[in-house]
Structures are given as C-alpha cells and as structure tokens.
Write a protein that holds these residues in place. Structure first.
Motif, mmCIF file in Angstrom:
data_model
loop_
_atom_site.group_PDB
_atom_site.id
_atom_site.type_symbol
_atom_site.label_atom_id
_atom_site.label_comp_id
_atom_site.label_asym_id
_atom_site.label_seq_id
_atom_site.Cartn_x
_atom_site.Cartn_y
_atom_site.Cartn_z
ATOM 1 N N MET A 140 -11.661 -17.265 -4.945
ATOM 2 C CA MET A 140 -10.928 -16.970 -3.728
ATOM 3 C C MET A 140 -10.624 -18.292 -3.032
ATOM 4 O O MET A 140 -11.490 -19.143 -2.888
ATOM 5 C CB MET A 140 -11.770 -16.043 -2.852
ATOM 6 C CG MET A 140 -11.015 -15.504 -1.678
ATOM 7 S SD MET A 140 -11.929 -14.318 -0.643
ATOM 8 C CE MET A 140 -12.279 -13.008 -1.763
ATOM 9 N N SER A 141 -9.415 -18.439 -2.584
ATOM 10 C CA SER A 141 -8.992 -19.682 -1.943
ATOM 11 C C SER A 141 -9.616 -19.830 -0.557
ATOM 12 O O SER A 141 -10.025 -18.851 0.072
ATOM 13 C CB SER A 141 -7.467 -19.722 -1.820
ATOM 14 O OG SER A 141 -7.039 -18.815 -0.826
ATOM 15 N N ALA A 142 -9.654 -21.067 -0.086
ATOM 16 C CA ALA A 142 -10.188 -21.333 1.255
ATOM 17 C C ALA A 142 -9.347 -20.629 2.319
ATOM 18 O O ALA A 142 -9.886 -20.090 3.290
ATOM 19 C CB ALA A 142 -10.224 -22.835 1.502
ATOM 20 N N ALA A 143 -8.040 -20.605 2.122
ATOM 21 C CA ALA A 143 -7.155 -19.949 3.095
ATOM 22 C C ALA A 143 -7.446 -18.446 3.149
ATOM 23 O O ALA A 143 -7.477 -17.844 4.228
ATOM 24 C CB ALA A 143 -5.692 -20.191 2.736
ATOM 25 N N LEU A 144 -7.695 -17.849 2.003
ATOM 26 C CA LEU A 144 -7.998 -16.420 1.969
ATOM 27 C C LEU A 144 -9.351 -16.139 2.620
ATOM 28 O O LEU A 144 -9.495 -15.181 3.381
ATOM 29 C CB LEU A 144 -7.978 -15.912 0.526
ATOM 30 C CG LEU A 144 -8.007 -14.412 0.323
ATOM 31 C CD1 LEU A 144 -6.897 -13.718 1.101
ATOM 32 C CD2 LEU A 144 -7.896 -14.084 -1.152
ATOM 33 N N GLU B 237 -2.360 -8.530 13.620
ATOM 34 C CA GLU B 237 -1.851 -9.820 13.155
ATOM 35 C C GLU B 237 -2.756 -10.410 12.083
ATOM 36 O O GLU B 237 -2.277 -10.975 11.091
ATOM 37 C CB GLU B 237 -1.677 -10.767 14.336
ATOM 38 C CG GLU B 237 -0.534 -10.359 15.251
ATOM 39 C CD GLU B 237 -0.487 -11.141 16.557
ATOM 40 O OE1 GLU B 237 -1.226 -12.133 16.706
ATOM 41 O OE2 GLU B 237 0.292 -10.735 17.441
ATOM 42 N N ALA B 238 -4.083 -10.272 12.256
ATOM 43 C CA ALA B 238 -5.029 -10.775 11.255
ATOM 44 C C ALA B 238 -4.900 -9.999 9.945
ATOM 45 O O ALA B 238 -4.964 -10.585 8.855
ATOM 46 C CB ALA B 238 -6.455 -10.698 11.793
ATOM 47 N N LEU B 239 -4.719 -8.680 10.037
ATOM 48 C CA LEU B 239 -4.529 -7.870 8.830
ATOM 49 C C LEU B 239 -3.252 -8.250 8.088
ATOM 50 O O LEU B 239 -3.239 -8.357 6.860
ATOM 51 C CB LEU B 239 -4.491 -6.384 9.198
ATOM 52 C CG LEU B 239 -5.835 -5.729 9.456
ATOM 53 C CD1 LEU B 239 -5.639 -4.349 10.081
ATOM 54 C CD2 LEU B 239 -6.642 -5.626 8.178
ATOM 55 N N LEU B 240 -2.187 -8.451 8.834
ATOM 56 C CA LEU B 240 -0.920 -8.846 8.203
ATOM 57 C C LEU B 240 -1.034 -10.226 7.560
ATOM 58 O O LEU B 240 -0.508 -10.454 6.470
ATOM 59 C CB LEU B 240 0.217 -8.811 9.220
ATOM 60 C CG LEU B 240 0.621 -7.415 9.673
ATOM 61 C CD1 LEU B 240 1.625 -7.487 10.820
ATOM 62 C CD2 LEU B 240 1.184 -6.611 8.513
ATOM 63 N N ALA B 241 -1.728 -11.139 8.217
ATOM 64 C CA ALA B 241 -1.929 -12.479 7.649
ATOM 65 C C ALA B 241 -2.755 -12.391 6.361
ATOM 66 O O ALA B 241 -2.454 -13.069 5.373
ATOM 67 C CB ALA B 241 -2.616 -13.392 8.666
ATOM 68 N N LEU B 242 -3.780 -11.546 6.358
ATOM 69 C CA LEU B 242 -4.591 -11.349 5.158
ATOM 70 C C LEU B 242 -3.751 -10.752 4.031
ATOM 71 O O LEU B 242 -3.830 -11.203 2.886
ATOM 72 C CB LEU B 242 -5.787 -10.444 5.468
ATOM 73 C CG LEU B 242 -6.670 -10.073 4.285
ATOM 74 C CD1 LEU B 242 -7.297 -11.308 3.654
ATOM 75 C CD2 LEU B 242 -7.727 -9.086 4.713
ATOM 76 N N ALA B 243 -2.945 -9.765 4.352
ATOM 77 C CA ALA B 243 -2.082 -9.151 3.337
ATOM 78 C C ALA B 243 -1.107 -10.168 2.756
ATOM 79 O O ALA B 243 -0.893 -10.212 1.545
ATOM 80 C CB ALA B 243 -1.318 -7.972 3.946
ATOM 81 N N GLN B 244 -0.539 -10.998 3.615
ATOM 82 C CA GLN B 244 0.399 -12.015 3.137
ATOM 83 C C GLN B 244 -0.320 -13.046 2.273
ATOM 84 O O GLN B 244 0.158 -13.402 1.195
ATOM 85 C CB GLN B 244 1.086 -12.694 4.312
ATOM 86 C CG GLN B 244 2.164 -13.666 3.879
ATOM 87 C CD GLN B 244 2.943 -14.210 5.068
ATOM 88 O OE1 GLN B 244 2.617 -13.965 6.209
ATOM 89 N NE2 GLN B 244 3.984 -14.962 4.778
ATOM 90 N N GLU B 245 -1.462 -13.516 2.711
ATOM 91 C CA GLU B 245 -2.229 -14.511 1.952
ATOM 92 C C GLU B 245 -2.697 -13.941 0.615
ATOM 93 O O GLU B 245 -2.817 -14.673 -0.364
ATOM 94 C CB GLU B 245 -3.434 -14.987 2.773
ATOM 95 C CG GLU B 245 -4.158 -16.160 2.188
ATOM 96 C CD GLU B 245 -3.349 -17.452 2.202
ATOM 97 O OE1 GLU B 245 -3.428 -18.201 1.214
ATOM 98 O OE2 GLU B 245 -2.645 -17.703 3.204
ATOM 99 N N SER B 246 -2.939 -12.627 0.567
ATOM 100 C CA SER B 246 -3.406 -11.962 -0.655
ATOM 101 C C SER B 246 -2.267 -11.525 -1.564
ATOM 102 O O SER B 246 -2.511 -10.942 -2.613
ATOM 103 C CB SER B 246 -4.230 -10.726 -0.284
ATOM 104 O OG SER B 246 -5.335 -11.076 0.487
#
Length: 114
Positions: free
Chosen positions: A1-5, A59-68
């Motif tokens: 898993m990446s650091a960003a994720l 916003e955090a969920l959307l960012a997680l979905a985008q990063e994933s």
C-alpha cells in the motif's frame, strides 16, 4: 500500500474518531442534512444522513476512492478484465447479475480445484 493511500486511511480514521462521540440526534438537527447527505444513482437512493458523516468525511471518502482507483477498478470489473487475482480469471459477477449468464459461462474457465 502506498504512503499516499495510508494517509487517506489515516485521515478517514481521524474523522471517525472525531465523530464517535457525536450523537445522531444532534446531527439530525442540521438543516438540509437529509438532502445534503443523500444521492441517487440510477434506481438506487443512498442516504448517509443517519450516519456519523459530515462534509469532511465525504471529502475524505472521495479522496480515498480516488487514491484507490475505485472508478478504474470498477470499470475493469465491468469490462471482464482479470481482476480476480486469486483465481487468475475475470470476475464476471456483473454479467451474471445483468442477464449475461451465457456470456459469463463462455468467458469463464472452470475454477481451480484445491
């Protein structure tokens, strides 16, 4: 898993911790909460208003979905690409659910026996 994720997951966990003590009754008093935290997609109506969710959580969920890469992974699944790495074959669940059972049987090799 990446650091960003990992950062995205940590952010979501922090929001969950922050909202843990918040009462749902208090959240329900917010004006337009039902409208703000609901959405339609086709025949589905999603309502998050009765959950410990605020704009920062969404916003955090959307960012997680985008990063994933959720959108790209869902598209790969729907296209019949080999996303089922444990069985080394396409996961054609969508074909089975949407009337494509014959297509799924034609494209799916038998599952490996253990």
């Amino acid at each position: 898993m990446s650091a960003a994720l990992l950062d995205r997951w940590d952010s979501l966990k922090a929001h969950a911790d922050r909202l843990q003590a918040t009462s749902l009754a208090d959240l329900a008093l917010q004006p337009d909460r039902a409208r703000t935290f609901s959405s339609r997609l086709g025949n589905f109506h999603f309502v998050f208003a009765r959950q410990r969710v605020d704009q920062a959580v969404l916003e955090a969920l959307l960012a997680l979905a985008q990063e994933s890469s959720v959108q790209q992974r869902l598209q790969a699944l729907m296209n019949g690409e080999h996303v089922n790495t444990t069985e080394a074959r396409a996961a054609l669940h969508s074909a089975l659910r949407f009337g494509g059972a014959r297509l799924a049987r034609r494209r799916l090799p038998p599952a490996r026996q253990h």
